[in-house]
Enzyme design. Structure first.
Site, mmCIF file in Angstrom:
data_model
loop_
_atom_site.group_PDB
_atom_site.id
_atom_site.type_symbol
_atom_site.label_atom_id
_atom_site.label_comp_id
_atom_site.label_asym_id
_atom_site.label_seq_id
_atom_site.Cartn_x
_atom_site.Cartn_y
_atom_site.Cartn_z
ATOM 1 N N TYR A 175 -0.667 -18.663 -16.784
ATOM 2 C CA TYR A 175 -0.981 -19.193 -15.448
ATOM 3 C C TYR A 175 0.175 -18.955 -14.486
ATOM 4 O O TYR A 175 1.350 -18.978 -14.893
ATOM 5 C CB TYR A 175 -1.222 -20.700 -15.512
ATOM 6 C CG TYR A 175 -2.585 -21.104 -16.004
ATOM 7 C CD1 TYR A 175 -3.694 -21.055 -15.177
ATOM 8 C CD2 TYR A 175 -2.749 -21.571 -17.302
ATOM 9 C CE1 TYR A 175 -4.940 -21.453 -15.613
ATOM 10 C CE2 TYR A 175 -4.004 -21.973 -17.755
ATOM 11 C CZ TYR A 175 -5.088 -21.909 -16.910
ATOM 12 O OH TYR A 175 -6.324 -22.309 -17.363
ATOM 13 N N TYR A 197 -4.701 -19.157 -24.660
ATOM 14 C CA TYR A 197 -3.272 -19.515 -24.620
ATOM 15 C C TYR A 197 -3.002 -20.726 -25.496
ATOM 16 O O TYR A 197 -3.874 -21.570 -25.697
ATOM 17 C CB TYR A 197 -2.807 -19.757 -23.173
ATOM 18 C CG TYR A 197 -3.550 -20.823 -22.404
ATOM 19 C CD1 TYR A 197 -3.214 -22.171 -22.529
ATOM 20 C CD2 TYR A 197 -4.571 -20.485 -21.519
ATOM 21 C CE1 TYR A 197 -3.883 -23.148 -21.808
ATOM 22 C CE2 TYR A 197 -5.249 -21.458 -20.792
ATOM 23 C CZ TYR A 197 -4.899 -22.791 -20.943
ATOM 24 O OH TYR A 197 -5.562 -23.750 -20.237
ATOM 25 N N ARG A 209 -6.233 -22.740 -26.469
ATOM 26 C CA ARG A 209 -7.431 -22.848 -25.638
ATOM 27 C C ARG A 209 -8.232 -21.553 -25.762
ATOM 28 O O ARG A 209 -7.672 -20.463 -25.706
ATOM 29 C CB ARG A 209 -7.078 -23.021 -24.152
ATOM 30 C CG ARG A 209 -6.388 -24.309 -23.719
ATOM 31 C CD ARG A 209 -7.120 -25.616 -24.011
ATOM 32 N NE ARG A 209 -8.582 -25.622 -23.962
ATOM 33 C CZ ARG A 209 -9.327 -25.707 -22.860
ATOM 34 N NH1 ARG A 209 -8.763 -25.785 -21.687
ATOM 35 N NH2 ARG A 209 -10.637 -25.724 -22.931
ATOM 36 N N HIS A 269 -11.129 -19.223 -20.871
ATOM 37 C CA HIS A 269 -11.975 -20.086 -20.028
ATOM 38 C C HIS A 269 -11.635 -19.915 -18.563
ATOM 39 O O HIS A 269 -10.527 -19.517 -18.203
ATOM 40 C CB HIS A 269 -11.822 -21.559 -20.419
ATOM 41 C CG HIS A 269 -10.428 -22.081 -20.218
ATOM 42 N ND1 HIS A 269 -9.430 -21.883 -21.136
ATOM 43 C CD2 HIS A 269 -9.864 -22.763 -19.200
ATOM 44 C CE1 HIS A 269 -8.309 -22.433 -20.702
ATOM 45 N NE2 HIS A 269 -8.529 -22.963 -19.525
ATOM 46 N N HIS A 308 -11.830 -22.326 -15.064
ATOM 47 C CA HIS A 308 -12.074 -23.666 -14.521
ATOM 48 C C HIS A 308 -12.953 -23.555 -13.284
ATOM 49 O O HIS A 308 -12.707 -22.703 -12.423
ATOM 50 C CB HIS A 308 -10.754 -24.333 -14.138
ATOM 51 C CG HIS A 308 -9.814 -24.575 -15.284
ATOM 52 N ND1 HIS A 308 -9.741 -25.783 -15.941
ATOM 53 C CD2 HIS A 308 -8.903 -23.772 -15.894
ATOM 54 C CE1 HIS A 308 -8.822 -25.714 -16.892
ATOM 55 N NE2 HIS A 308 -8.296 -24.498 -16.893
HETATM 56 FE FE LIG Z 1 -6.879 -23.784 -18.469
#
Ligand SMILES: [Fe+3]
Lengths: 204, 249
Positions: free
Chosen positions: B115, B154, B164, B167, B169
């Site tokens: 991110y 990640y 995770r 995905h 959001h």
């Molecule tokens: Fe996330």
């Protein structure tokens, strides 16, 4: 029955996670140049009608620590008690007030802050006036589904005492968790997720 | 059922949320929920104007590249690195009707699972051409569409070895503030979905399956981008007329 009309189920909520700012407040997150400004960051302009107020506070977890990665949105009526929404049928709201704000809690202090106006009164379902209030919606890492609550104003005690929602709170000592004290033009609304002072959250 | 839309009250109360379908506030395997979950019962109340109204966003809000995450942060002539995908679908209400004018805001990690955020600590590389945010507004048929790269999985600090699944959001505004929803979209076939404590906060397997986008070869652009289809359902409104009609069918 209303249930019969459901052909589909509402999509399940998932946490906004710790990086919600990337999507909802990218300029705040340091991702410049994609959107002109972050949505909901300015609620009032010079021509907005009504009393200017500041609403601030922190969201506190079960260990007493402020949330530093939360995102808060508020929704409220204008000074005349009208919502700026297509679903508002009673009249036209102040065109200089959207009624909607969005704020990230501060990365070090956890404080959120909204500069807005004091809302007018809105009728309850049966026509009784509700006390002035602001609707809150809170998301963050660790919150699986957005938390809904309302802030009321401490200097509106007569209206608060007759408010249909506040009257529904059975544990009378918990009413104060929804009432923000005033100092100058600032209302302080701390939200407690757990513990003795747990805020009353709504299923609405 | 179509053609009945005009009889629908635009300001009716929302159907109550099914709290057995939605994840509970406390899901102990997702450790962050332990101190952040209210413990008292929620106060139930019929919707008032404060819940059935909500902000609406116009298409004029959108910039040309807002729905194109491959290019909206990239330097001129460059593009984000990763598997090029189209994510598209419809926003519907619980009666299956399309919901127009819904603002969708999305965010995601880059193709390596990283991110662009000050709190991010994963060692995977930043992509200088990928910001990770996008938005669009549904059309009259409730449709939306994004162009992006497939986000990587990640690791995250929860259990000793939690990852995770890939995905995206999603944040959605319906027509009333009580419809406000944030969720996540997963990708068909990802074995990490069923291991994830955040996914597993949802009690019903069918509710999880509803969050998994399916590979959609029909809308794939050959030699360019694969498509994934993902429909999202917002709370519906009560309507006596609509119910009567259903019962008569
Ligand atoms: Fe996330």
């Amino acid at each position: 029955m209303a249930e019969d009309a459901r052909r589909l189920k509402e999509s399940a909520s998932q946490t906004a996670g710790p990086y919600v700012h990337i999507g909802l407040m990218p300029n705040f997150a340091g991702i410049g140049g994609v959107y002109d400004s972050d949505l909901g960051s300015a609620m009032v302009n010079d021509r907005t009608l009504g009393e200017r107020i500041t609403v601030t506070g922190v969201i506190v977890d079960g260990a007493g620590a402020p949330l530093k990665d939360a995102l808060i949105e508020i929704w409220q009526a204008d000074a005349a008690g009208l919502y700026n929404s297509p679903a508002e049928t009673r009249g036209a709201a102040d065109p200089n007030f959207t009624g909607w704000g969005r704020c990230a809690s501060h990365a070090e202090t956890g404080a959120f802050i909204f500069r807005t106006i004091k809302p007018g009164r809105v009728p309850f379902i049966d026509g009784r006036p509700m006390a002035p209030h602001i609707t809150f919606w809170i998301v963050a890492r660790g919150i699986n589904i957005g938390l809904q609550t309302r802030m009321y104003f401490a200097d509106e005690m007569a209206a608060n005492d007759a408010d249909p929602l506040l009257l529904r709170i059975e544990s009378r000592h918990r009413i104060r968790t929804l009432i923000a004290p005033r100092e100058g033009d600032t209302y302080r609304f701390d939200i407690h997720l757990q513990g003795d002072r747990e805020t009353v959250f709504l299923d609405i | 059922m179509t053609g009945n839309t005009k009889q629908m009250p635009k300001d009716g109360a929302f159907l109550p949320r099914d709290r057995n379908w939605q994840p509970p506030a406390l899901a102990p395997a997702y450790k962050s929920s332990i101190l952040r979950s209210p413990q008292q019962a929620l106060l139930s109340l019929d919707n008032t104007l404060s819940e059935i109204t909500g902000p609406v966003f116009g298409h004029s809000l959108l910039g040309r590249l807002d729905g194109d995450l491959i290019h909206n942060f990239a330097r001129a002539g460059e593009a984000a690195i990763g598997e090029r995908i189209i994510v598209h679908g419809k926003v519907l209400d619980e009666a299956g009707r399309p919901v127009p004018s819904v603002l969708l805001e999305v965010w995601q990690a880059n193709a390596g699972g990283r991110y662009r955020h000050r709190n991010e600590r994963y060692q995977a590389s930043l992509d200088p051409n990928f910001g990770g945010c996008g938005r669009c507004i549904t059309d009259e048929a409730g449709r939306y569409r994004f162009l992006t790269v497939k986000p990587g999985p990640y690791p995250w600090p929860n259990g000793p070895n939690d990852w995770r699944p890939s995905h995206i959001h999603f944040s959605l505004f319906g027509t009333g503030f009580a419809q406000r929803l944030i969720t996540q979209m997963y990708f068909e076939g990802d074995p990490l979905i069923w291991r994830c404590p955040i996914v597993r906060s949802i009690p019903d397997r069918r509710a999880i399956e509803q969050l998994i986008a399916l590979l959609d070869m029909e809308n794939t652009i050959p030699m360019d981008a694969r498509a994934y289809e993902f429909d999202i359902v917002l709370r519906g409104r009560r309507s006596t007329m609509f119910e009567n009609r259903l019962e008569g069918n």
